[in-house]
Scaffold this active site. Sequence first.
Site: not given
Length: 304
Positions: A123-124, A163, A249, A279
């Site tokens: 992710d980030w 989102w 995901d 995810h």
Amino acid sequence: MKVLRTPAERFAALPDYPFAENWLDIDLGDGHSGRMHYVDEGDKAAPPVLLFHGEPSWSFLYRKMIPILADGGFRVLAPDLIGFGKSDKPDDQNFYTYTRHVDWLKQWRTAVEPRPAALFCQDWGGLLGLRMVGEEPDLFTCVVTSNTFLPVGGGATPAFLAWREFAKSSPEFDIGAIIDRATQSDRNEEEIAAYNAPYPSEEYKAGARAFPQLVPVEDDTPGVAENKAAWEGLAAFDKPFLTLFGKDDPVLGAAGPALASRIKGADGQPHDMLSDCGHFSQEDRPTELAQGVIDMAKAAGHIA
């Protein structure tokens, strides 16, 4: 602006998270400072592996992988990004920028473990970690990624835009529930509470709400130029690079093959789309992810 510190008692009953606390003072900018928390397990002289979390999680996400990696011969380092976990939390969404997050993480990395390291990011954690790999490839020996990318504009899906708006302005931002919905395995009440522990009230969630706003999906978004420049180094990265993405995901799972196709060191690696994996792959398939890190580190000669 205030820099908030989550009361220690919020973390008193974390399940399967017995790790000692470690802290580093970070220059946040504009005259502000804050503490960054990190996990530091294994032999301090052992080859390092860095575990970078994303939105809206913290190092608790890595609790199942950390012991496997420490037993595998690593010094395991898992920071809580500023605004997350046990780290301090500026309460103004506008204070958070992509550039600042990169700078804060580089401050931590330079002070705590400047040696070349293996990297796992999701992710980030990938938007930060892959940027760092592209900018300073000699500081990384191998990379394993899951459910992430390094975006350079070009637009966003309607699902992501929804989102982003929800994260910015919804009256309630239930982080534990968000993480639970984005896994294939079930979280118990104690685990969901652990993901909520860093946030006693909504004012503590500015960093978590800000992150979706900072993804450079539009061409004029800050970070596009820097990511394009980083892609030059990332694409040329010729050390072992593995993608282990979640088949379940719906947002980033399909990005695995696209990411692998662009990076020299990914050629010929055993990339996989993991079944029964959402995810937050660290919750669903921690053993496979940790083994992927071990395998890449051995291929790189980073561990024996």
